[in-house]
Design a protein around this motif. Structure first.
Motif, short mmCIF file in Angstrom:
data_model
loop_
_atom_site.label_atom_id
_atom_site.label_comp_id
_atom_site.label_asym_id
_atom_site.label_seq_id
_atom_site.Cartn_x
_atom_site.Cartn_y
_atom_site.Cartn_z
N ASN A 184 35.19 56.44 37.46
CA ASN A 184 35.01 56.97 36.11
C ASN A 184 34.80 55.80 35.15
OD1 ASN A 184 35.35 58.13 33.50
ND2 ASN A 184 36.52 59.82 34.38
N GLU A 185 33.55 55.44 34.91
CA GLU A 185 33.22 54.27 34.09
C GLU A 185 33.77 54.39 32.67
OE1 GLU A 185 31.95 51.28 34.61
OE2 GLU A 185 31.95 51.69 36.75
N SER A 186 33.76 55.61 32.14
CA SER A 186 34.27 55.81 30.78
C SER A 186 35.76 55.51 30.70
CB SER A 186 34.01 57.26 30.35
OG SER A 186 34.56 57.50 29.07
N LYS A 187 36.52 56.01 31.67
CA LYS A 187 37.96 55.75 31.71
C LYS A 187 38.23 54.27 31.96
CE LYS A 187 39.47 60.11 31.45
NZ LYS A 187 40.27 60.63 30.32
N LYS A 188 37.44 53.68 32.83
CA LYS A 188 37.62 52.26 33.14
C LYS A 188 37.38 51.40 31.89
CE LYS A 188 36.02 48.61 36.26
NZ LYS A 188 35.09 48.25 37.36
N ASN A 189 36.40 51.77 31.10
CA ASN A 189 36.11 51.04 29.86
C ASN A 189 37.28 51.16 28.89
OD1 ASN A 189 34.42 49.59 27.98
ND2 ASN A 189 34.12 51.53 26.91
N ILE A 190 37.84 52.35 28.77
CA ILE A 190 39.01 52.54 27.90
C ILE A 190 40.19 51.73 28.43
CG2 ILE A 190 40.70 54.22 27.08
CD1 ILE A 190 38.44 56.33 27.19
N PHE A 191 40.40 51.78 29.75
CA PHE A 191 41.49 51.04 30.39
C PHE A 191 41.41 49.55 30.06
CE2 PHE A 191 43.12 48.73 34.16
CZ PHE A 191 44.44 49.19 34.15
N ASN A 192 40.20 49.03 29.96
CA ASN A 192 39.99 47.63 29.61
C ASN A 192 39.87 47.41 28.10
OD1 ASN A 192 40.03 46.41 32.21
ND2 ASN A 192 38.02 47.28 32.63
N ALA A 193 40.55 48.27 27.35
CA ALA A 193 40.56 48.17 25.88
C ALA A 193 39.16 48.10 25.32
CB ALA A 193 41.38 46.96 25.43
N TYR A 194 38.33 49.04 25.81
CA TYR A 194 36.93 49.11 25.41
C TYR A 194 36.21 47.78 25.64
CZ TYR A 194 37.99 53.64 23.34
OH TYR A 194 38.37 54.94 23.15
N GLY A 195 36.52 47.16 26.77
CA GLY A 195 35.85 45.93 27.15
C GLY A 195 36.39 44.66 26.50
N SER A 196 37.48 44.76 25.76
CA SER A 196 38.01 43.59 25.06
C SER A 196 39.05 42.82 25.86
CB SER A 196 38.60 44.00 23.70
OG SER A 196 39.69 44.89 23.88
N TYR A 197 39.54 43.40 26.97
CA TYR A 197 40.50 42.69 27.82
C TYR A 197 40.36 43.19 29.25
CZ TYR A 197 44.72 40.23 29.22
OH TYR A 197 45.59 39.36 29.81
N ASN A 198 40.43 42.28 30.22
CA ASN A 198 40.21 42.65 31.62
C ASN A 198 41.52 43.11 32.28
OD1 ASN A 198 39.25 43.05 34.18
ND2 ASN A 198 38.62 40.93 34.52
N PHE A 199 41.94 44.33 31.98
CA PHE A 199 43.14 44.87 32.61
C PHE A 199 42.89 45.25 34.07
CE2 PHE A 199 44.44 45.69 28.15
CZ PHE A 199 45.70 45.10 28.19
N THR A 200 41.62 45.46 34.43
CA THR A 200 41.30 45.76 35.83
C THR A 200 41.73 44.61 36.73
OG1 THR A 200 39.40 47.13 35.18
CG2 THR A 200 39.44 46.31 37.43
N GLU A 201 41.57 43.39 36.25
CA GLU A 201 42.00 42.22 37.02
C GLU A 201 43.51 42.24 37.24
OE1 GLU A 201 41.87 37.31 36.84
OE2 GLU A 201 40.97 38.51 35.24
N MET A 202 44.26 42.65 36.23
CA MET A 202 45.70 42.72 36.37
C MET A 202 46.10 43.80 37.37
SD MET A 202 48.59 43.11 33.39
CE MET A 202 50.34 43.06 33.80
N LEU A 203 45.37 44.90 37.38
CA LEU A 203 45.64 45.96 38.36
C LEU A 203 45.35 45.45 39.78
CD1 LEU A 203 46.59 48.93 38.31
CD2 LEU A 203 44.19 49.60 38.38
N GLU A 204 44.32 44.66 39.91
CA GLU A 204 44.00 44.05 41.20
C GLU A 204 45.10 43.08 41.63
OE1 GLU A 204 42.24 43.45 44.71
OE2 GLU A 204 41.48 44.87 43.21
N GLN A 205 45.62 42.32 40.67
CA GLN A 205 46.72 41.40 40.97
C GLN A 205 47.98 42.15 41.40
OE1 GLN A 205 46.91 39.24 37.26
NE2 GLN A 205 45.58 37.61 37.99
N GLN A 206 48.17 43.33 40.81
CA GLN A 206 49.29 44.18 41.23
C GLN A 206 49.11 44.59 42.70
OE1 GLN A 206 52.12 45.32 39.61
NE2 GLN A 206 52.71 46.38 41.48
N LYS A 207 47.89 44.95 43.06
CA LYS A 207 47.60 45.34 44.44
C LYS A 207 47.84 44.20 45.41
CE LYS A 207 43.85 46.98 47.44
NZ LYS A 207 42.44 47.41 47.52
#
Length: 322
Positions: A184-207
């Motif tokens: 869900n690209e839209s949700k992923k964009n929101i998750f990353n603070a509308y592209g202003s911070y890479n929280f996806t990387e932190m989720l990967e680090q959690q994994k």
């Protein structure tokens, strides 16, 4: 505000000064004397040294002697659970018993109106299932330019509250959360603070086991469910900078509320002006008042000027205005 105050959950470990500071600031709230306080003291790690053991026992002594609340219930862990597991288990235990909960870690300083705000908001938005959480640390949209309350799509971990029917959706399975966001690209964009911070990387680090964060997983849950978080203006909490912090040592000290708020219900939606400040804040380029920090503003202006004037003129301009 409801006469049934939400229970407060505080997580501590080995920082006596921090523990005493947050208990003192919490006790300054008028509602403290009528509130039940749960304290979870984490246990010792393997091979703890004498200084570490002293600090852990000092924290426990401080908690044991706390008597400024309606009731204080302390859980002493025999072994170290770690912050993430402590919070997940402790919040689940208390919220399942009471239906709502206010959550604190030991590295916060609170406004004396923190509990008033939290309890009012918990009652006010309890039945609005578009609201996933009540936040308290507003570090990006303070000041008269912004409303007294607003909603943004990311939750707050620096003093927060939620309800049982929202928390039951908490999911510790990182693979499931990552898959849903990737689909869900839209949700992923929101998750990353509308592209202003890479929280996806932190989720990967959690994994990968590089971080152990309950908050990044809760953030994914909130975004995937389309929940918004309420924030106050000004902030109701500050973060204490600490070299002893396990996962963070960032000092977040926005203006904190010093007068009793006027409570009111607002529409549960995002406001463009706030979202602009929100993105600046999460990018690190904005200050607490939603303004672009000077150094980033100067860099942006230089780039614009460089596009429209000859190189030699740009060099002279930079020398003049550096």
């Amino acid at each position: 505000m409801s006469k049934i105050l939400a229970p407060i959950v505080l997580f501590t470990y080995n920082r006596p000064l921090h523990t005493q500071q947050i208990l003192n600031s919490l006790a300054e709230n008028l509602e403290a004397k009528d509130s039940i306080l749960y304290i979870f003291c984490d246990g010792t790690k393997e091979n703890v040294d004498a200084d570490g053991l002293f600090k852990i026992n000092k924290v426990r002594d401080i908690c044991k002697n706390e008597n400024r609340f309606k009731k204080v219930i302390i859980t002493y862990q025999n072994k170290n659970k770690g912050l993430a597991n402590s919070i997940i288990d402790g919040v689940t235990q208390v919220v399942n018993s009471y239906g709502k909960v206010i959550v604190l870690e030991d590295d916060l300083i609170l406004s004396k109106f923190f509990l008033s705000y939290m309890n009012d908001a918990l009652d006010r938005y309890e039945t609005n299932l578009s609201v996933g959480q009540i936040g308290s640390c507003n570090f990006f949209a303070c000041g008269k330019k912004y409303p007294n309350y607003f909603f943004v799509p990311l939750p707050d971990c620096l003093g927060w509250a939620t309800w049982k029917d929202r928390w039951r959706f908490f999911n510790s399975n990182v693979d499931e959360l990552k898959e849903k966001l990737e689909n869900n690209e839209s949700k992923k964009n929101i998750f990353n603070a509308y592209g202003s911070y890479n929280f996806t990387e932190m989720l990967e680090q959690q994994k990968e086991g590089k971080v152990d964060s309950w908050a990044i997983r809760w953030q994914a849950v909130c975004v995937l469910n389309g929940w918004l978080t309420l924030y106050p203006n000004p902030s109701m909490t500050n973060h204490i900078e600490s070299e002893e912090a396990t996962h963070a040592n960032l000092n977040i000290i926005p203006p904190i509320s010093i007068k009793k708020p006027n409570f009111n219900t607002i529409d549960v939606n995002e406001i463009d002006l706030v979202i602009k400040a929100f993105k600046l804040g999460y990018s690190g380029k904005g200050n607490y008042f939603g303004k672009e920090k000077r150094k980033y503003k100067k860099e942006r202006i230089k780039k614009i000027v460089k596009l429209f004037i000859p190189p030699i003129v740009f060099v002279l301009w930079r020398k003049i205005f550096k």
